[in-house]
Design a protein around this motif. Structure first.
Motif, short mmCIF file in Angstrom:
data_model
loop_
_atom_site.label_atom_id
_atom_site.label_comp_id
_atom_site.label_asym_id
_atom_site.label_seq_id
_atom_site.Cartn_x
_atom_site.Cartn_y
_atom_site.Cartn_z
N ASN A 107 -33.34 -73.78 -36.71
CA ASN A 107 -34.58 -74.29 -36.11
C ASN A 107 -35.33 -73.15 -35.43
O ASN A 107 -34.79 -72.07 -35.23
CB ASN A 107 -34.27 -75.41 -35.11
N SER A 108 -36.56 -73.44 -35.05
CA SER A 108 -37.32 -72.55 -34.18
C SER A 108 -37.25 -73.16 -32.80
O SER A 108 -37.25 -74.38 -32.66
CB SER A 108 -38.77 -72.49 -34.62
N ALA A 109 -37.21 -72.31 -31.80
CA ALA A 109 -37.05 -72.84 -30.45
C ALA A 109 -37.74 -71.96 -29.42
O ALA A 109 -38.02 -70.78 -29.68
CB ALA A 109 -35.55 -72.94 -30.13
N GLY A 110 -37.98 -72.55 -28.27
CA GLY A 110 -38.51 -71.81 -27.14
C GLY A 110 -37.34 -71.33 -26.29
O GLY A 110 -36.37 -72.06 -26.07
N SER A 111 -37.43 -70.08 -25.81
CA SER A 111 -36.34 -69.52 -25.01
C SER A 111 -36.52 -69.86 -23.53
O SER A 111 -37.64 -69.87 -23.01
CB SER A 111 -36.32 -68.00 -25.17
N SER A 183 -45.88 -82.76 -28.55
CA SER A 183 -46.47 -81.86 -27.56
C SER A 183 -45.36 -80.93 -27.08
O SER A 183 -44.18 -81.31 -27.07
CB SER A 183 -47.03 -82.66 -26.37
N PHE A 184 -45.73 -79.72 -26.71
CA PHE A 184 -44.76 -78.82 -26.12
C PHE A 184 -44.39 -79.33 -24.72
O PHE A 184 -45.06 -80.21 -24.17
CB PHE A 184 -45.32 -77.39 -26.05
N GLU A 185 -43.35 -78.76 -24.15
CA GLU A 185 -42.89 -79.18 -22.82
C GLU A 185 -43.90 -78.71 -21.75
O GLU A 185 -44.68 -77.81 -21.98
CB GLU A 185 -41.51 -78.55 -22.51
N THR A 186 -43.79 -79.33 -20.60
CA THR A 186 -44.58 -78.85 -19.45
C THR A 186 -43.76 -77.78 -18.74
O THR A 186 -42.53 -77.72 -18.89
CB THR A 186 -44.86 -79.98 -18.45
N ALA A 200 -32.33 -72.94 -24.59
CA ALA A 200 -33.45 -73.00 -25.51
C ALA A 200 -33.87 -74.46 -25.65
O ALA A 200 -33.07 -75.38 -25.42
CB ALA A 200 -33.06 -72.43 -26.87
N VAL A 201 -35.15 -74.66 -26.01
CA VAL A 201 -35.65 -76.02 -26.21
C VAL A 201 -36.29 -76.12 -27.59
O VAL A 201 -36.86 -75.17 -28.09
CB VAL A 201 -36.70 -76.43 -25.14
N GLY A 202 -36.17 -77.31 -28.18
CA GLY A 202 -36.76 -77.50 -29.50
C GLY A 202 -36.90 -78.97 -29.84
O GLY A 202 -36.46 -79.85 -29.07
N MET A 203 -37.51 -79.21 -31.00
CA MET A 203 -37.88 -80.59 -31.38
C MET A 203 -37.09 -81.10 -32.58
O MET A 203 -37.54 -82.02 -33.27
CB MET A 203 -39.38 -80.64 -31.71
N SER A 204 -35.93 -80.51 -32.85
CA SER A 204 -35.20 -80.94 -34.06
C SER A 204 -33.70 -80.82 -33.85
O SER A 204 -33.22 -80.76 -32.72
CB SER A 204 -35.62 -80.08 -35.25
N ILE A 225 -35.81 -67.75 -31.97
CA ILE A 225 -36.68 -67.86 -30.80
C ILE A 225 -38.10 -67.39 -31.16
O ILE A 225 -38.28 -66.25 -31.62
CB ILE A 225 -36.12 -67.03 -29.62
N THR A 226 -39.06 -68.29 -30.95
CA THR A 226 -40.44 -67.93 -31.32
C THR A 226 -41.32 -67.71 -30.10
O THR A 226 -42.44 -67.21 -30.23
CB THR A 226 -41.07 -69.03 -32.20
N ASN A 227 -40.86 -68.14 -28.93
CA ASN A 227 -41.69 -68.03 -27.72
C ASN A 227 -40.81 -68.29 -26.50
O ASN A 227 -39.69 -68.80 -26.62
CB ASN A 227 -42.82 -69.08 -27.76
N PHE A 228 -41.33 -67.92 -25.34
CA PHE A 228 -40.68 -68.34 -24.09
C PHE A 228 -41.16 -69.76 -23.77
O PHE A 228 -42.28 -70.16 -24.16
CB PHE A 228 -41.06 -67.39 -22.95
N GLU A 236 -50.27 -69.04 -24.47
CA GLU A 236 -50.52 -70.41 -24.92
C GLU A 236 -49.48 -70.74 -26.01
O GLU A 236 -49.11 -69.87 -26.80
CB GLU A 236 -51.93 -70.48 -25.53
N LEU A 237 -49.01 -71.99 -26.03
CA LEU A 237 -48.02 -72.37 -27.05
C LEU A 237 -48.74 -73.04 -28.22
O LEU A 237 -49.50 -73.98 -28.02
CB LEU A 237 -46.98 -73.32 -26.46
N THR A 238 -48.47 -72.53 -29.42
CA THR A 238 -49.10 -73.11 -30.61
C THR A 238 -48.11 -73.18 -31.76
O THR A 238 -47.15 -72.40 -31.82
CB THR A 238 -50.30 -72.25 -31.10
N GLN A 241 -48.11 -70.02 -33.87
CA GLN A 241 -47.24 -68.95 -33.34
C GLN A 241 -45.80 -69.18 -33.82
O GLN A 241 -45.11 -68.26 -34.27
CB GLN A 241 -47.30 -68.95 -31.81
N THR A 242 -45.35 -70.44 -33.74
CA THR A 242 -43.99 -70.77 -34.21
C THR A 242 -43.83 -70.31 -35.66
O THR A 242 -42.87 -69.63 -36.01
CB THR A 242 -43.74 -72.30 -34.11
N LYS A 243 -44.82 -70.65 -36.50
CA LYS A 243 -44.71 -70.32 -37.93
C LYS A 243 -44.77 -68.81 -38.16
O LYS A 243 -44.11 -68.29 -39.04
CB LYS A 243 -45.83 -71.01 -38.72
N1 HPA Z 1 -40.61 -76.03 -27.40
C1 HPA Z 1 -40.20 -76.92 -28.31
N2 HPA Z 1 -40.05 -76.64 -29.59
C2 HPA Z 1 -40.31 -75.39 -29.98
C3 HPA Z 1 -40.74 -74.41 -29.08
C4 HPA Z 1 -40.90 -74.76 -27.72
O1 HPA Z 1 -41.27 -73.94 -26.86
N3 HPA Z 1 -40.92 -73.27 -29.80
C5 HPA Z 1 -40.59 -73.56 -31.09
N4 HPA Z 1 -40.23 -74.84 -31.20
#
Ligand code: HPA
Length: 266
Positions: A107-111, A183-186, A200-204, A225-228, A236-238, A241-243
């Protein structure tokens, strides 16, 4: 015309995979090293909901990775698409039916850790599911009471640890926390996740691991890890950016998995 799981089994020809991979957003490149492959779009598999997320190709592949037969789910269905935590069940049941014994989910995730910047990879050693959702809700059999103590398989993880050390690859380890998205996390949720012990956080991934354990598969999972996490930087989280960032860690992960596959399948 939609075909049933039997079609998937027939299409395999002589390929008899015992290892399956699930490829997340921007991680489709992992399938590039596959040889002699069979490809079936999810749309051709009866009972399989289609994934509408960009960056997820949505097809089943089988072939040889480093001469080892593997099945690949390229693209996955997420809870946030239709509010269905069991969306991956038909595909996982199909994997079980074709003889799959072990699953590698990516998966892709936020660190949540400063020492794990975008481009890093993390082996998931445990997860936190505080979503209130579970893919086994509604499952009638007593098998629904799945023990999650060893959900992430230690012997398989040891193979990856040893291989990463030999490759001089930094393989982080940590806890993945599932948020439903889309939506991304707050920033407050990210601070809470850090306090709870997540890395790490993610949606899958979490629903799939629960289902895979229910089906008796041995599991490992990796986050690219694609972002903090939100609020840790001013970025900004998009989803783009993940892709865009996923293939960076994805390339390392692809090498690690390709190099480990022979030993895993022993
Ligand atoms: N949060 C949730 N899912 C994600 C993130 C994130 O920051 N980055 C990539 N997938």
């Amino acid at each position: 015309m939609k075909a049933a799981i039997g079609y998937m089994i027939k299409s395999l020809g002589g390929i008899l995979p015992e290892t399956a991979l699930i490829l997340g957003s921007g991680l489709g490149d992992l399938a590039d090293g596959l040889e002699g492959e069979v490809r079936i779009p999810y749309a051709d598999l009866e009972g399989v909901p289609e994934s509408g997320v960009s960056g997820h190709a949505g097809e089943f592949l089988a072939g040889y990775l480093n001469h080892v037969p593997v099945a690949i789910l390229s693209g996955r269905m997420h809870y946030y698409e239709e509010g269905n935590a069991t969306a991956m069940r038909p595909l996982l049941e199909a994997l079980k039916a074709i003889g799959i014994k072990r699953l590698i989910a990516t998966n892709s995730a936020g660190s949540l850790r400063e020492d794990m910047p975008p481009g890093s990879i993390m082996m998931v050693t445990d997860h936190i599911n505080w979503s209130g959702k579970n893919p086994l809700i509604g499952e009638a059999s007593d098998d629904r009471f799945v023990d999650m103590t060893t959900a992430y398989d230690e012997p398989m993880m040891n193979i990856f640890r040893a291989k990463a050390a030999r490759m001089d690859l930094t393989l982080n380890e940590g806890v993945y926390m599932w948020f439903s998205g889309p939506s991304f996390e707050t920033p407050a949720e990210i601070r809470a996740a850090r306090l709870l012990g997540a890395d790490a956080v993610g949606m899958s991934t979490v629903p799939e691991i629960i289902l895979a354990r229910f089906l008796g598969l041995q599991c490992v999972a990796f986050s690219v890890i694609t972002n903090f996490g939100a609020g840790m930087t001013t970025a900004e989280l998009t989803h783009s950016q993940t892709k865009n960032v996923a293939p960076i860690g994805g390339k390392l992960l692809s090498e690690l998995i390709t190099n480990s596959i022979t030993e895993l399948a022993k």
